[in-house]
Design a protein around this motif. Sequence first.
Motif, PDB file in Angstrom:
ATOM      1  N   LEU A  76       7.596 -15.185 -13.810  1.00 48.97           N
ATOM      2  CA  LEU A  76       7.556 -15.418 -12.370  1.00 48.97           C
ATOM      3  C   LEU A  76       8.879 -16.011 -11.865  1.00 48.97           C
ATOM      4  O   LEU A  76       9.345 -15.665 -10.779  1.00 48.97           O
ATOM      5  CB  LEU A  76       6.382 -16.330 -12.008  1.00 48.97           C
ATOM      6  N   LYS A  77       9.492 -16.851 -12.665  1.00 48.74           N
ATOM      7  CA  LYS A  77      10.796 -17.416 -12.309  1.00 48.74           C
ATOM      8  C   LYS A  77      11.842 -16.309 -12.208  1.00 48.74           C
ATOM      9  O   LYS A  77      12.668 -16.302 -11.285  1.00 48.74           O
ATOM     10  CB  LYS A  77      11.225 -18.448 -13.350  1.00 48.74           C
ATOM     11  N   VAL A  78      11.810 -15.361 -13.125  1.00 47.17           N
ATOM     12  CA  VAL A  78      12.749 -14.236 -13.077  1.00 47.17           C
ATOM     13  C   VAL A  78      12.548 -13.441 -11.791  1.00 47.17           C
ATOM     14  O   VAL A  78      13.517 -13.066 -11.119  1.00 47.17           O
ATOM     15  CB  VAL A  78      12.610 -13.344 -14.331  1.00 47.17           C
ATOM     16  N   LEU A  79      11.307 -13.190 -11.413  1.00 47.21           N
ATOM     17  CA  LEU A  79      11.028 -12.461 -10.170  1.00 47.21           C
ATOM     18  C   LEU A  79      11.516 -13.250  -8.951  1.00 47.21           C
ATOM     19  O   LEU A  79      12.061 -12.671  -8.004  1.00 47.21           O
ATOM     20  CB  LEU A  79       9.531 -12.159 -10.050  1.00 47.21           C
ATOM     21  N   ARG A  80      11.320 -14.570  -8.968  1.00 45.75           N
ATOM     22  CA  ARG A  80      11.805 -15.415  -7.862  1.00 45.75           C
ATOM     23  C   ARG A  80      13.328 -15.380  -7.781  1.00 45.75           C
ATOM     24  O   ARG A  80      13.900 -15.202  -6.707  1.00 45.75           O
ATOM     25  CB  ARG A  80      11.345 -16.863  -8.031  1.00 45.75           C
ATOM     26  N   GLU A  81      13.987 -15.559  -8.929  1.00 46.11           N
ATOM     27  CA  GLU A  81      15.446 -15.582  -8.935  1.00 46.11           C
ATOM     28  C   GLU A  81      16.055 -14.239  -8.551  1.00 46.11           C
ATOM     29  O   GLU A  81      17.167 -14.187  -8.031  1.00 46.11           O
ATOM     30  CB  GLU A  81      15.953 -16.035 -10.299  1.00 46.11           C
ATOM     31  N   ALA A  82      15.325 -13.175  -8.782  1.00 46.24           N
ATOM     32  CA  ALA A  82      15.793 -11.846  -8.386  1.00 46.24           C
ATOM     33  C   ALA A  82      15.570 -11.586  -6.897  1.00 46.24           C
ATOM     34  O   ALA A  82      15.999 -10.566  -6.372  1.00 46.24           O
ATOM     35  CB  ALA A  82      15.086 -10.774  -9.218  1.00 46.24           C
ATOM     36  N   GLY A  83      14.893 -12.508  -6.223  1.00 43.85           N
ATOM     37  CA  GLY A  83      14.665 -12.364  -4.787  1.00 43.85           C
ATOM     38  C   GLY A  83      13.490 -11.475  -4.426  1.00 43.85           C
ATOM     39  O   GLY A  83      13.379 -11.026  -3.290  1.00 43.85           O
ATOM     40  N   LEU A  84      12.604 -11.228  -5.379  1.00 40.97           N
ATOM     41  CA  LEU A  84      11.483 -10.317  -5.132  1.00 40.97           C
ATOM     42  C   LEU A  84      10.222 -11.012  -4.622  1.00 40.97           C
ATOM     43  O   LEU A  84       9.414 -10.396  -3.932  1.00 40.97           O
ATOM     44  CB  LEU A  84      11.161  -9.539  -6.410  1.00 40.97           C
ATOM     45  N   VAL A  85      10.032 -12.282  -4.987  1.00 35.61           N
ATOM     46  CA  VAL A  85       8.839 -13.018  -4.564  1.00 35.61           C
ATOM     47  C   VAL A  85       9.222 -14.413  -4.088  1.00 35.61           C
ATOM     48  O   VAL A  85      10.268 -14.948  -4.449  1.00 35.61           O
ATOM     49  CB  VAL A  85       7.782 -13.132  -5.695  1.00 35.61           C
ATOM     50  N   ASP A  86       8.350 -14.982  -3.275  1.00 36.97           N
ATOM     51  CA  ASP A  86       8.433 -16.374  -2.842  1.00 36.97           C
ATOM     52  C   ASP A  86       7.287 -17.132  -3.482  1.00 36.97           C
ATOM     53  O   ASP A  86       6.237 -16.539  -3.790  1.00 36.97           O
ATOM     54  CB  ASP A  86       8.273 -16.486  -1.321  1.00 36.97           C
ATOM     55  N   SER A  99       3.281  -6.001  -9.193  1.00 36.17           N
ATOM     56  CA  SER A  99       2.228  -5.163  -8.617  1.00 36.17           C
ATOM     57  C   SER A  99       1.042  -6.008  -8.157  1.00 36.17           C
ATOM     58  O   SER A  99       0.485  -5.784  -7.085  1.00 36.17           O
ATOM     59  CB  SER A  99       1.781  -4.133  -9.659  1.00 36.17           C
ATOM     60  N   MET A 100       0.678  -6.978  -8.969  1.00 32.31           N
ATOM     61  CA  MET A 100      -0.445  -7.854  -8.615  1.00 32.31           C
ATOM     62  C   MET A 100      -0.127  -8.694  -7.386  1.00 32.31           C
ATOM     63  O   MET A 100      -0.975  -8.884  -6.514  1.00 32.31           O
ATOM     64  CB  MET A 100      -0.796  -8.757  -9.805  1.00 32.31           C
ATOM     65  N   ILE A 101       1.092  -9.183  -7.304  1.00 28.84           N
ATOM     66  CA  ILE A 101       1.498 -10.015  -6.169  1.00 28.84           C
ATOM     67  C   ILE A 101       1.625  -9.169  -4.903  1.00 28.84           C
ATOM     68  O   ILE A 101       1.180  -9.559  -3.827  1.00 28.84           O
ATOM     69  CB  ILE A 101       2.819 -10.746  -6.479  1.00 28.84           C
ATOM     70  N   ALA A 102       2.206  -7.985  -5.036  1.00 24.76           N
ATOM     71  CA  ALA A 102       2.438  -7.134  -3.865  1.00 24.76           C
ATOM     72  C   ALA A 102       1.160  -6.526  -3.302  1.00 24.76           C
ATOM     73  O   ALA A 102       1.123  -6.153  -2.134  1.00 24.76           O
ATOM     74  CB  ALA A 102       3.419  -6.018  -4.225  1.00 24.76           C
ATOM     75  N   SER A 103       0.112  -6.470  -4.107  1.00 20.48           N
ATOM     76  CA  SER A 103      -1.116  -5.801  -3.661  1.00 20.48           C
ATOM     77  C   SER A 103      -2.037  -6.697  -2.829  1.00 20.48           C
ATOM     78  O   SER A 103      -3.057  -6.227  -2.329  1.00 20.48           O
ATOM     79  CB  SER A 103      -1.881  -5.244  -4.863  1.00 20.48           C
ATOM     80  N   VAL A 104      -1.671  -7.965  -2.673  1.00 22.50           N
ATOM     81  CA  VAL A 104      -2.464  -8.906  -1.877  1.00 22.50           C
ATOM     82  C   VAL A 104      -1.517  -9.744  -1.017  1.00 22.50           C
ATOM     83  O   VAL A 104      -0.322  -9.819  -1.309  1.00 22.50           O
ATOM     84  CB  VAL A 104      -3.314  -9.838  -2.786  1.00 22.50           C
ATOM     85  N   PRO A 105      -2.036 -10.377   0.036  1.00 27.52           N
ATOM     86  CA  PRO A 105      -1.149 -11.211   0.865  1.00 27.52           C
ATOM     87  C   PRO A 105      -0.498 -12.354   0.071  1.00 27.52           C
ATOM     88  O   PRO A 105       0.672 -12.650   0.254  1.00 27.52           O
ATOM     89  CB  PRO A 105      -2.059 -11.753   1.958  1.00 27.52           C
ATOM     90  N   VAL A 110       4.906 -11.552  -2.078  1.00 33.46           N
ATOM     91  CA  VAL A 110       6.058 -10.650  -2.177  1.00 33.46           C
ATOM     92  C   VAL A 110       6.994 -10.885  -0.999  1.00 33.46           C
ATOM     93  O   VAL A 110       6.565 -11.321   0.075  1.00 33.46           O
ATOM     94  CB  VAL A 110       5.570  -9.182  -2.228  1.00 33.46           C
ATOM     95  N   LYS A 111       8.267 -10.619  -1.208  1.00 37.08           N
ATOM     96  CA  LYS A 111       9.236 -10.616  -0.117  1.00 37.08           C
ATOM     97  C   LYS A 111       9.343  -9.164   0.356  1.00 37.08           C
ATOM     98  O   LYS A 111       9.988  -8.336  -0.292  1.00 37.08           O
ATOM     99  CB  LYS A 111      10.595 -11.110  -0.605  1.00 37.08           C
ATOM    100  N   PRO A 112       8.686  -8.839   1.466  1.00 38.90           N
ATOM    101  CA  PRO A 112       8.663  -7.442   1.920  1.00 38.90           C
ATOM    102  C   PRO A 112      10.048  -6.845   2.117  1.00 38.90           C
ATOM    103  O   PRO A 112      10.259  -5.670   1.831  1.00 38.90           O
ATOM    104  CB  PRO A 112       7.894  -7.503   3.245  1.00 38.90           C
ATOM    105  N   ASP A 113      11.001  -7.630   2.597  1.00 34.91           N
ATOM    106  CA  ASP A 113      12.357  -7.094   2.809  1.00 34.91           C
ATOM    107  C   ASP A 113      12.974  -6.614   1.503  1.00 34.91           C
ATOM    108  O   ASP A 113      13.677  -5.604   1.482  1.00 34.91           O
ATOM    109  CB  ASP A 113      13.260  -8.142   3.451  1.00 34.91           C
TER     110      ASP A 113
END
Length: 121
Positions: A71-81, A43-49, A93-96
């Motif tokens: 954060l590594k789990v979120l990256r490995e899940a493909g949710l964030v860069d 939520s924190m990552i997605a709410s800002v550029p 966030v990875k918008p796609d």
Amino acid sequence: MVDLNAVACCPPLAARPLEAEQAALIAPMFKALGDPVRLRLMSMIASVPEVCVCDLTAAFDLSGPTISHHLKVLREAGLVDAERRGTWVWYRVKPDALRQLSALLDVSSTTRVRARTTSRP
């Protein structure tokens, strides 16, 4: 890593049941979001550029390595860069990924179709 192209192949859950392979591809994304700390980080990552890991770590009463793990789990899940800039890592966030999860959970079109097919004249 979750293949976002594979996730895009899936219709909304309310349209038809997922195949076992589709569910196996998508489940890591939902699993990553199933933890309260990771959901809040997302939520924190997605709410800002983009946001610095230093700002994310400061928002929690957790150690830096624990935040890094989440954060590594979120990256490995493909949710964030993530991008390293000097000593800090910046996340976005990875918008796609969010669009695809949103489309998977969309019930608006199937609700309209079901309402039309079940309504009586």
